[in-house]
Design a protein around this motif. Structure first.
Motif, mmCIF file in Angstrom:
data_model
loop_
_atom_site.group_PDB
_atom_site.id
_atom_site.type_symbol
_atom_site.label_atom_id
_atom_site.label_comp_id
_atom_site.label_asym_id
_atom_site.label_seq_id
_atom_site.Cartn_x
_atom_site.Cartn_y
_atom_site.Cartn_z
ATOM 1 N N GLU A 166 -0.107 -0.104 14.325
ATOM 2 C CA GLU A 166 -0.341 0.596 13.053
ATOM 3 C C GLU A 166 0.977 1.054 12.438
ATOM 4 O O GLU A 166 1.216 0.866 11.239
ATOM 5 C CB GLU A 166 -1.252 1.798 13.299
ATOM 6 C CG GLU A 166 -1.583 2.578 12.048
ATOM 7 C CD GLU A 166 -2.457 3.781 12.350
ATOM 8 O OE1 GLU A 166 -2.214 4.830 11.721
ATOM 9 O OE2 GLU A 166 -3.353 3.683 13.211
ATOM 10 N N GLY A 169 3.049 -1.726 10.664
ATOM 11 C CA GLY A 169 2.591 -2.268 9.385
ATOM 12 C C GLY A 169 2.339 -3.768 9.416
ATOM 13 O O GLY A 169 2.310 -4.420 8.372
ATOM 14 N N LEU A 170 2.161 -4.330 10.611
ATOM 15 C CA LEU A 170 1.911 -5.769 10.716
ATOM 16 C C LEU A 170 0.608 -6.144 10.026
ATOM 17 O O LEU A 170 -0.396 -5.449 10.166
ATOM 18 C CB LEU A 170 1.807 -6.190 12.184
ATOM 19 C CG LEU A 170 3.077 -6.197 13.006
ATOM 20 C CD1 LEU A 170 2.761 -6.579 14.453
ATOM 21 C CD2 LEU A 170 4.095 -7.162 12.440
ATOM 22 N N ASP A 171 0.625 -7.278 9.324
ATOM 23 C CA ASP A 171 -0.603 -7.762 8.721
ATOM 24 C C ASP A 171 -1.344 -8.650 9.726
ATOM 25 O O ASP A 171 -0.796 -9.066 10.743
ATOM 26 C CB ASP A 171 -0.320 -8.514 7.417
ATOM 27 C CG ASP A 171 0.606 -9.706 7.612
ATOM 28 O OD1 ASP A 171 0.318 -10.553 8.488
ATOM 29 O OD2 ASP A 171 1.611 -9.797 6.889
ATOM 30 N N GLU A 172 -2.598 -8.933 9.427
ATOM 31 C CA GLU A 172 -3.457 -9.706 10.327
ATOM 32 C C GLU A 172 -2.895 -11.107 10.589
ATOM 33 O O GLU A 172 -2.954 -11.616 11.705
ATOM 34 C CB GLU A 172 -4.871 -9.801 9.742
ATOM 35 C CG GLU A 172 -5.905 -10.269 10.732
ATOM 36 C CD GLU A 172 -6.077 -9.323 11.922
ATOM 37 O OE1 GLU A 172 -6.243 -9.820 13.052
ATOM 38 O OE2 GLU A 172 -6.046 -8.096 11.736
ATOM 39 N N HIS A 173 -2.317 -11.731 9.553
ATOM 40 C CA HIS A 173 -1.754 -13.073 9.698
ATOM 41 C C HIS A 173 -0.611 -13.088 10.722
ATOM 42 O O HIS A 173 -0.539 -13.954 11.592
ATOM 43 C CB HIS A 173 -1.257 -13.602 8.344
ATOM 44 C CG HIS A 173 -0.546 -14.905 8.433
ATOM 45 N ND1 HIS A 173 -1.191 -16.101 8.686
ATOM 46 C CD2 HIS A 173 0.775 -15.200 8.353
ATOM 47 C CE1 HIS A 173 -0.305 -17.077 8.732
ATOM 48 N NE2 HIS A 173 0.899 -16.556 8.539
ATOM 49 N N THR A 174 0.291 -12.097 10.634
ATOM 50 C CA THR A 174 1.420 -12.016 11.566
ATOM 51 C C THR A 174 0.926 -11.762 12.989
ATOM 52 O O THR A 174 1.406 -12.383 13.940
ATOM 53 C CB THR A 174 2.399 -10.904 11.130
ATOM 54 O OG1 THR A 174 2.834 -11.182 9.801
ATOM 55 C CG2 THR A 174 3.593 -10.824 12.061
#
Length: 186
Positions: A166, A169-174
């Motif tokens: 959290e 800030g990683l996005d779902e794709h990464t």
């Protein structure tokens, strides 16, 4: 010398060490000298590379490599007494708490946080955004999964590192891409 590099006068840094911008190196650090490896001691053609924004607080030892440069990524935080052996690769935004010991050829990937006094066996890989608990022992055969929390001696997986993910800030794709790389490596 690069911009905004602060090196305490008591730090001992080999001439060949590469230090990028905004690096802090505290008192009594020893960086870039030949590792305690009989195959190269007392000389090695490799060195240490320290990325921008990294803070090495004090009494930290970072050995030069035997087959490649030992590498510390950008924006890392190495606390007092940490030991980084030869040929270690540390990704960006990694925290090594006080007295962490990394054996030779270890890879600690981006965003991982290693707790006080933990020990990582040589040639181990700590995948991205892991949390290794205080005093944990990462043994030779343990498979350390990305985004996970490990604790104990020997260390065992005790959960997911939701807070670390959290904060990153990683996005779902990464996250999916990292997980796929981990799965393909097994």
């Amino acid at each position: 010398m690069n911009n905004n590099v602060q090196i305490h006068p008591s730090a001992v840094i080999h001439d060949d060490v590469v230090i990028e911008d905004d690096v802090y190196i505290g008192p009594n650090c020893i960086i870039g000298y030949p590792p305690e490896d009989k195959s190269v001691f007392p000389e090695t053609p490799y060195t240490v590379h320290i990325g921008s924004g990294t803070k090495v607080t004090g009494n930290v030892t970072i050995d030069a490599g035997t087959i490649r440069n030992t590498y510390i990524g950008n924006d890392c935080f190495l606390m007092k007494g940490a030991y980084v052996a030869h040929d270690v690769i540390i990704g960006n935004k990694v925290t090594l708490s006080s007295h962490v010991m990394l054996g030779g050829h270890v890879e600690v990937m981006e965003g991982s946080n290693l707790g006080m006094g933990c020990i990582v066996h040589q040639r181990q890989k700590i995948w991205p955004y892991c949390m290794i608990g205080m005093g944990a022992i990462i043994t030779k055969k343990l498979v350390v999964e990305p985004f996970s929390i490990y604790a104990g001696n020997p260390a065992k997986k005790i959960g997911k590192n939701d807070r670390g993910v959290e904060k990153s800030g990683l996005d779902e794709h990464t996250m999916t891409s990292i997980q796929e790389k981990f799965n393909a490596s097994r």
